[in-house]
Design a protein around this motif. Sequence first.
Motif, short mmCIF file in Angstrom:
data_model
loop_
_atom_site.label_atom_id
_atom_site.label_comp_id
_atom_site.label_asym_id
_atom_site.label_seq_id
_atom_site.Cartn_x
_atom_site.Cartn_y
_atom_site.Cartn_z
N VAL A 153 8.43 13.75 -2.01
CA VAL A 153 9.71 13.37 -1.42
C VAL A 153 9.59 12.05 -0.65
O VAL A 153 8.50 11.69 -0.20
N HIS A 154 10.69 11.33 -0.56
CA HIS A 154 10.77 10.12 0.24
C HIS A 154 11.90 10.27 1.26
O HIS A 154 12.94 10.84 0.95
N ALA A 162 18.19 11.13 -6.02
CA ALA A 162 18.50 10.27 -4.88
C ALA A 162 19.63 10.91 -4.08
O ALA A 162 20.63 11.35 -4.66
N MET A 163 19.48 10.95 -2.76
CA MET A 163 20.48 11.64 -1.92
C MET A 163 20.68 10.90 -0.60
O MET A 163 19.79 10.19 -0.13
N VAL A 164 21.84 11.13 0.00
CA VAL A 164 22.08 10.70 1.37
C VAL A 164 22.44 11.94 2.19
O VAL A 164 23.32 12.71 1.78
N LEU A 166 11.04 17.12 8.60
CA LEU A 166 11.04 18.17 7.56
C LEU A 166 10.04 17.83 6.45
O LEU A 166 9.45 18.72 5.83
N MET A 167 9.87 16.52 6.16
CA MET A 167 8.99 16.08 5.07
C MET A 167 7.51 16.20 5.43
O MET A 167 6.69 16.50 4.57
N PHE A 224 18.45 8.11 3.73
CA PHE A 224 18.23 8.19 2.29
C PHE A 224 17.01 9.07 2.01
O PHE A 224 15.93 8.85 2.59
N VAL A 225 17.19 10.06 1.16
CA VAL A 225 16.11 10.98 0.79
C VAL A 225 16.03 11.01 -0.73
O VAL A 225 17.05 11.01 -1.41
#
Length: 149
Positions: free
Chosen positions: A116-117, A74-76, A89-90, A7-8
Amino acid sequence: MAIEQTFVMVKPDGVQRGLMGEIISRFERKGLKLVAARLMQVSRELAEAHYAEHRERPFFSELVQFITSSPVLAMVWEGENAVAVARSLMGKTNPAEAAPGTIRGDFGLTIGMNVVHGSDSPESAAREIQLWFDGETLRYDKSVEVWIR
Ligand code: RTP
Ligand code: MG
């Protein structure tokens, strides 16, 4: 080969600063596959559940206030070792310590607004994907060869 989902979330500061495209692009270019995405206003209830592990920390109310202040993306993302790859990457939590070349290293300045999370383990990823998407993500083949000849 461990195919994982993670989850990002582009946080309110990243959305407001117009960094969604840049962030999506970095994950795409790395080779991860987007399997869910939603631009959404976060409720207090969802924010508190998402950050439940930090409930007793002094910055908790500030964190919830920030995440609910404006829409998030919100993304997967899916791929081999997706959880660790996304975290790399974060960059480090504190943008001041995050290496240049990472998202937080390139775009962040303060720990409270770090753009970002990303889930911190496969277990967290499973919990967060369930929480944000009710576990529902897409399945599809992503092959460049089909579209470019
Ligand atoms: P995230 O959960 O947002 O992906 O960040 P993370 O795993 O790298 O860091 P975590 O320890 O889970 O902290 C969650 C978020 O809380 C904010 N924070 N503020 N003021 C402070 O000392 C402090 N410490 C953490 C950050 O925005 C961090 O992303
Ligand atoms: Mg965390």
